[in-house]
Scaffold this motif. Structure first.
Motif, PDB file in Angstrom:
ATOM      1  N   ASP A  94       0.821  -1.217   0.000  1.00  0.00           N
ATOM      2  CA  ASP A  94       0.000   0.000   0.000  1.00  0.00           C
ATOM      3  C   ASP A  94       0.859   1.275   0.000  1.00  0.00           C
ATOM      4  OD1 ASP A  94       1.015  -0.348   2.539  1.00  0.00           O
ATOM      5  OD2 ASP A  94      -0.819   0.281   3.573  1.00  0.00           O
ATOM      6  N   THR A  95       2.162   1.143  -0.228  1.00  0.00           N
ATOM      7  CA  THR A  95       3.046   2.315  -0.267  1.00  0.00           C
ATOM      8  C   THR A  95       2.912   3.040  -1.602  1.00  0.00           C
ATOM      9  OG1 THR A  95       4.653   1.257   1.213  1.00  0.00           O
ATOM     10  CG2 THR A  95       5.435   3.111  -0.107  1.00  0.00           C
ATOM     11  N   ILE A  96       2.804   4.354  -1.518  1.00  0.00           N
ATOM     12  CA  ILE A  96       2.678   5.188  -2.710  1.00  0.00           C
ATOM     13  C   ILE A  96       4.038   5.790  -3.041  1.00  0.00           C
ATOM     14  CG2 ILE A  96       1.417   7.065  -3.810  1.00  0.00           C
ATOM     15  CD1 ILE A  96      -0.303   4.717  -2.734  1.00  0.00           C
ATOM     16  N   ALA A  97       4.532   5.548  -4.240  1.00  0.00           N
ATOM     17  CA  ALA A  97       5.775   6.168  -4.702  1.00  0.00           C
ATOM     18  C   ALA A  97       5.443   7.537  -5.295  1.00  0.00           C
ATOM     19  CB  ALA A  97       6.450   5.296  -5.740  1.00  0.00           C
ATOM     20  N   ILE A  98       6.228   8.525  -4.953  1.00  0.00           N
ATOM     21  CA  ILE A  98       6.043   9.889  -5.455  1.00  0.00           C
ATOM     22  C   ILE A  98       7.315  10.292  -6.178  1.00  0.00           C
ATOM     23  CG2 ILE A  98       5.617  12.301  -4.834  1.00  0.00           C
ATOM     24  CD1 ILE A  98       4.359  11.179  -2.191  1.00  0.00           C
ATOM     25  N   VAL A  99       7.192  10.648  -7.456  1.00  0.00           N
ATOM     26  CA  VAL A  99       8.353  11.054  -8.243  1.00  0.00           C
ATOM     27  C   VAL A  99       8.096  12.454  -8.794  1.00  0.00           C
ATOM     28  CG1 VAL A  99       9.879  10.494 -10.172  1.00  0.00           C
ATOM     29  CG2 VAL A  99       8.780   8.649  -8.879  1.00  0.00           C
ATOM     30  N   ASP A 100       8.834  13.427  -8.254  1.00  0.00           N
ATOM     31  CA  ASP A 100       8.686  14.823  -8.684  1.00  0.00           C
ATOM     32  C   ASP A 100       9.953  15.577  -8.299  1.00  0.00           C
ATOM     33  OD1 ASP A 100       7.826  17.679  -8.814  1.00  0.00           O
ATOM     34  OD2 ASP A 100       5.849  16.786  -9.166  1.00  0.00           O
ATOM     35  N   ASP A 101      10.417  16.457  -9.176  1.00  0.00           N
ATOM     36  CA  ASP A 101      11.647  17.204  -8.889  1.00  0.00           C
ATOM     37  C   ASP A 101      11.419  18.382  -7.957  1.00  0.00           C
ATOM     38  OD1 ASP A 101      11.701  19.800 -11.188  1.00  0.00           O
ATOM     39  OD2 ASP A 101      10.254  18.177 -11.351  1.00  0.00           O
ATOM     40  N   ASP A 102      10.155  18.713  -7.672  1.00  0.00           N
ATOM     41  CA  ASP A 102       9.817  19.825  -6.782  1.00  0.00           C
ATOM     42  C   ASP A 102       9.765  19.312  -5.339  1.00  0.00           C
ATOM     43  OD1 ASP A 102       8.509  21.775  -5.229  1.00  0.00           O
ATOM     44  OD2 ASP A 102       7.342  22.489  -6.933  1.00  0.00           O
ATOM     45  N   PHE A 107       5.600  -1.405  -4.940  1.00  0.00           N
ATOM     46  CA  PHE A 107       4.723  -0.286  -4.597  1.00  0.00           C
ATOM     47  C   PHE A 107       3.275  -0.570  -4.988  1.00  0.00           C
ATOM     48  CE2 PHE A 107       8.806   2.102  -4.980  1.00  0.00           C
ATOM     49  CZ  PHE A 107       8.840   2.612  -3.681  1.00  0.00           C
ATOM     50  N   GLY A 108       2.367   0.123  -4.279  1.00  0.00           N
ATOM     51  CA  GLY A 108       0.946  -0.033  -4.589  1.00  0.00           C
ATOM     52  C   GLY A 108       0.491   0.859  -5.717  1.00  0.00           C
ATOM     53  N   ALA A 109       1.106   2.042  -5.845  1.00  0.00           N
ATOM     54  CA  ALA A 109       0.754   2.992  -6.902  1.00  0.00           C
ATOM     55  C   ALA A 109       1.885   4.006  -7.037  1.00  0.00           C
ATOM     56  CB  ALA A 109      -0.567   3.701  -6.589  1.00  0.00           C
ATOM     57  N   LEU A 110       1.890   4.708  -8.168  1.00  0.00           N
ATOM     58  CA  LEU A 110       2.948   5.672  -8.454  1.00  0.00           C
ATOM     59  C   LEU A 110       2.342   7.007  -8.857  1.00  0.00           C
ATOM     60  CD1 LEU A 110       5.845   6.621  -9.206  1.00  0.00           C
ATOM     61  CD2 LEU A 110       5.525   5.483 -11.423  1.00  0.00           C
ATOM     62  N   LEU A 111       2.713   8.071  -8.133  1.00  0.00           N
ATOM     63  CA  LEU A 111       2.391   9.442  -8.525  1.00  0.00           C
ATOM     64  C   LEU A 111       3.605   9.977  -9.269  1.00  0.00           C
ATOM     65  CD1 LEU A 111       0.651  10.819  -5.308  1.00  0.00           C
ATOM     66  CD2 LEU A 111      -0.359  10.758  -7.592  1.00  0.00           C
ATOM     67  N   LEU A 112       3.445  10.274 -10.552  1.00  0.00           N
ATOM     68  CA  LEU A 112       4.575  10.567 -11.420  1.00  0.00           C
ATOM     69  C   LEU A 112       4.381  11.900 -12.143  1.00  0.00           C
ATOM     70  CD1 LEU A 112       7.205   9.577 -12.833  1.00  0.00           C
ATOM     71  CD2 LEU A 112       5.720   8.363 -14.458  1.00  0.00           C
ATOM     72  N   ASP A 113       5.321  12.821 -11.932  1.00  0.00           N
ATOM     73  CA  ASP A 113       5.252  14.115 -12.601  1.00  0.00           C
ATOM     74  C   ASP A 113       5.561  13.946 -14.090  1.00  0.00           C
ATOM     75  OD1 ASP A 113       4.902  16.858 -12.811  1.00  0.00           O
ATOM     76  OD2 ASP A 113       7.009  17.296 -12.416  1.00  0.00           O
ATOM     77  N   VAL A 114       4.812  14.650 -14.928  1.00  0.00           N
ATOM     78  CA  VAL A 114       5.027  14.541 -16.371  1.00  0.00           C
ATOM     79  C   VAL A 114       6.337  15.203 -16.788  1.00  0.00           C
ATOM     80  CG1 VAL A 114       4.200  15.344 -18.612  1.00  0.00           C
ATOM     81  CG2 VAL A 114       2.608  14.283 -17.020  1.00  0.00           C
ATOM     82  N   ARG A 115       6.569  16.435 -16.306  1.00  0.00           N
ATOM     83  CA  ARG A 115       7.750  17.207 -16.728  1.00  0.00           C
ATOM     84  C   ARG A 115       8.792  17.218 -15.616  1.00  0.00           C
ATOM     85  NH1 ARG A 115       7.164  20.167 -21.352  1.00  0.00           N
ATOM     86  NH2 ARG A 115       5.033  20.490 -22.098  1.00  0.00           N
ATOM     87  N   VAL A 170      -0.073   3.829 -12.576  1.00  0.00           N
ATOM     88  CA  VAL A 170       0.628   5.104 -12.678  1.00  0.00           C
ATOM     89  C   VAL A 170      -0.389   6.242 -12.765  1.00  0.00           C
ATOM     90  CG1 VAL A 170       2.231   6.495 -14.039  1.00  0.00           C
ATOM     91  CG2 VAL A 170       2.578   4.020 -13.851  1.00  0.00           C
ATOM     92  N   ILE A 171      -0.251   7.203 -11.848  1.00  0.00           N
ATOM     93  CA  ILE A 171      -1.074   8.411 -11.874  1.00  0.00           C
ATOM     94  C   ILE A 171      -0.167   9.564 -12.279  1.00  0.00           C
ATOM     95  CG2 ILE A 171      -2.552   9.968 -10.538  1.00  0.00           C
ATOM     96  CD1 ILE A 171      -2.938   7.553  -8.570  1.00  0.00           C
ATOM     97  N   MET A 172      -0.406  10.131 -13.443  1.00  0.00           N
ATOM     98  CA  MET A 172       0.428  11.217 -13.934  1.00  0.00           C
ATOM     99  C   MET A 172       0.006  12.541 -13.290  1.00  0.00           C
ATOM    100  SD  MET A 172       2.313   9.423 -15.966  1.00  0.00           S
ATOM    101  CE  MET A 172       3.291  10.720 -16.720  1.00  0.00           C
ATOM    102  N   MET A 173       0.980  13.318 -12.846  1.00  0.00           N
ATOM    103  CA  MET A 173       0.720  14.650 -12.287  1.00  0.00           C
ATOM    104  C   MET A 173       1.104  15.679 -13.351  1.00  0.00           C
ATOM    105  SD  MET A 173       2.074  14.197  -8.347  1.00  0.00           S
ATOM    106  CE  MET A 173       3.767  13.768  -8.810  1.00  0.00           C
ATOM    107  N   THR A 174       0.150  16.490 -13.741  1.00  0.00           N
ATOM    108  CA  THR A 174       0.375  17.422 -14.847  1.00  0.00           C
ATOM    109  C   THR A 174       0.182  18.869 -14.420  1.00  0.00           C
ATOM    110  OG1 THR A 174      -1.930  17.460 -15.609  1.00  0.00           O
ATOM    111  CG2 THR A 174      -0.536  15.678 -16.413  1.00  0.00           C
ATOM    112  N   GLY A 175       0.963  19.743 -15.047  1.00  0.00           N
ATOM    113  CA  GLY A 175       0.765  21.172 -14.867  1.00  0.00           C
ATOM    114  C   GLY A 175      -0.140  21.697 -15.962  1.00  0.00           C
ATOM    115  N   ASP A 217      -4.496   6.983 -14.450  1.00  0.00           N
ATOM    116  CA  ASP A 217      -5.250   8.242 -14.458  1.00  0.00           C
ATOM    117  C   ASP A 217      -4.259   9.398 -14.459  1.00  0.00           C
ATOM    118  OD1 ASP A 217      -7.370  10.017 -14.414  1.00  0.00           O
ATOM    119  OD2 ASP A 217      -8.327   9.115 -12.652  1.00  0.00           O
ATOM    120  N   PHE A 218      -4.775  10.613 -14.581  1.00  0.00           N
ATOM    121  CA  PHE A 218      -3.919  11.784 -14.387  1.00  0.00           C
ATOM    122  C   PHE A 218      -4.675  12.815 -13.574  1.00  0.00           C
ATOM    123  CE2 PHE A 218      -6.333  13.195 -18.064  1.00  0.00           C
ATOM    124  CZ  PHE A 218      -6.438  14.570 -17.912  1.00  0.00           C
ATOM    125  N   ILE A 219      -3.913  13.661 -12.904  1.00  0.00           N
ATOM    126  CA  ILE A 219      -4.505  14.693 -12.064  1.00  0.00           C
ATOM    127  C   ILE A 219      -3.717  15.982 -12.254  1.00  0.00           C
ATOM    128  CG2 ILE A 219      -3.143  13.999 -10.025  1.00  0.00           C
ATOM    129  CD1 ILE A 219      -5.691  14.698  -8.365  1.00  0.00           C
TER     130      ILE A 219
END
Length: 215
Positions: free
Chosen positions: A11-19, A54-62, A84-89, A106-108
Motif C-alpha cells: 500500500d506504499t505510494i511512490a512519489i516522483v517529482d523534482d519539486d 509499490f501499490g501505486a505511483l504518482l509521477l510528474d510529467v515534466r 501510474v497516476i500522472m501529475m500534470t501542470g 489516471d492523471f490529475i
C-alpha cells in the motif's frame, strides 16, 4: 515516509517529482490518511530503487532528465502492473492523454484538490489489489493443472476443444468410461464445479484459444 532503501509494502505510494516542496506536501497529505509513501526526486532514482512492490505511483510529467512519459515507458517495457497516476501542470494535458493511451491509470492536474487526489490514489490501490488477486488465482490454477496426470491434462484440453467423450475415447484409444473417470477427477482437482467452468479454466491457461467474437 519510508527510506528508499527499504522494500515497500503493497500500500506504499511512490512519489516522483523534482519539486521538493510538492513532494513533501504529497507525503504529508497521503500519510495523514494512513498511506505510507516513498518519494524520489527524479525518474532515474525511482527506477534504480526496488520499485516492484509499490501499490501505486504518482509521477510528474515534466522533470529534468527523464520525463514522466519516459519513466512510464520503462515500466511498460518491464511489463510492470504498477498503477501510474500522472501529475500534470497547466498545458500538459496532451502529455497526460498520451500516458493514458500507454496504460497509465489516471492523471490529475496541479494544483491538486486534496480529496480528489486521495480518491484517485485509493482507486489505484484497489486496482493493484485486484490485479494481484487475479495473478494469484491464475498461479493456483496453473499449479493445479500441472499436478494432473498427463492423460487428465489431455482430456481437459480436448473437452475445451469441444470434443465429446466418445471422440476423446477414440482419439486416445481408451474406453468412454475411462474418459469420464479422468474428466471428473480433473474437474475435482481443478476446482471446476461444471464443464463450463472447466472450459473457462482451459482458456485461461491458454490450452485452447479464446473464441473470437467476430467469428
Amino acid at each position: 515516509m519510508r527510506s528508499n532503501a527499504e522494500s515497500p509494502s503493497p500500500d506504499t505510494i511512490a512519489i516522483v517529482d523534482d519539486d521538493q516542496a510538492l513532494r513533501e506536501s504529497l507525503v504529508w497529505l497521503l500519510e495523514s490518511v494512513g498511506l505510507p509513501t516513498c518519494s524520489f526526486c527524479d525518474g532515474e532514482q525511482f527506477l534504480a530503487a526496488q520499485h516492484g512492490g509499490f501499490g501505486a505511483l504518482l509521477l510528474d510529467v515534466r522533470m529534468p532528465g527523464m520525463s514522466g512519459l519516459q519513466v512510464q515507458q520503462q515500466l511498460v517495457d518491464q511489463h510492470s502492473a504498477l498503477p501510474v497516476i500522472m501529475m500534470t501542470g497547466h498545458g500538459d494535458v496532451p502529455m497526460a492523454i498520451a500516458a493514458l493511451k500507454n496504460g497509465a491509470f489516471d492523471f490529475i492536474e496541479k494544483p491538486f484538490n486534496h480529496q480528489q487526489l486521495i480518491d484517485v490514489v485509493q482507486q489505484a490501490l484497489g486496482s493493484a489489489l485486484q490485479h494481484h488477486r487475479v495473478q494469484q488465482q491464475h498461479a493456483l490454477l496453473k499449479e493445479r493443472y500441472q499436478l494432473l496426470r498427463p492423460k487428465e491434462q489431455r482430456i481437459v484440453a480436448h473437452v475445451a476443444e469441444g470434443m465429446t467423450s466418445r471422440e476423446i475415447a477414440e482419439l486416445m484409444q481408451i474406453s468412454g468410461k475411462t474418459v469420464e473417470v479422468y474428466r471428473l477427477r480433473a474437474m475435482k482437482a481443478m476446482g471446476a464445479a461444471n464443464l463450463a467452468e472447466l472450459v473457462r479454466q482451459a482458456v485461461a491457461l491458454e490450452l485452447v484459444p479464446a473464441l473470437s467474437t467476430t467469428e
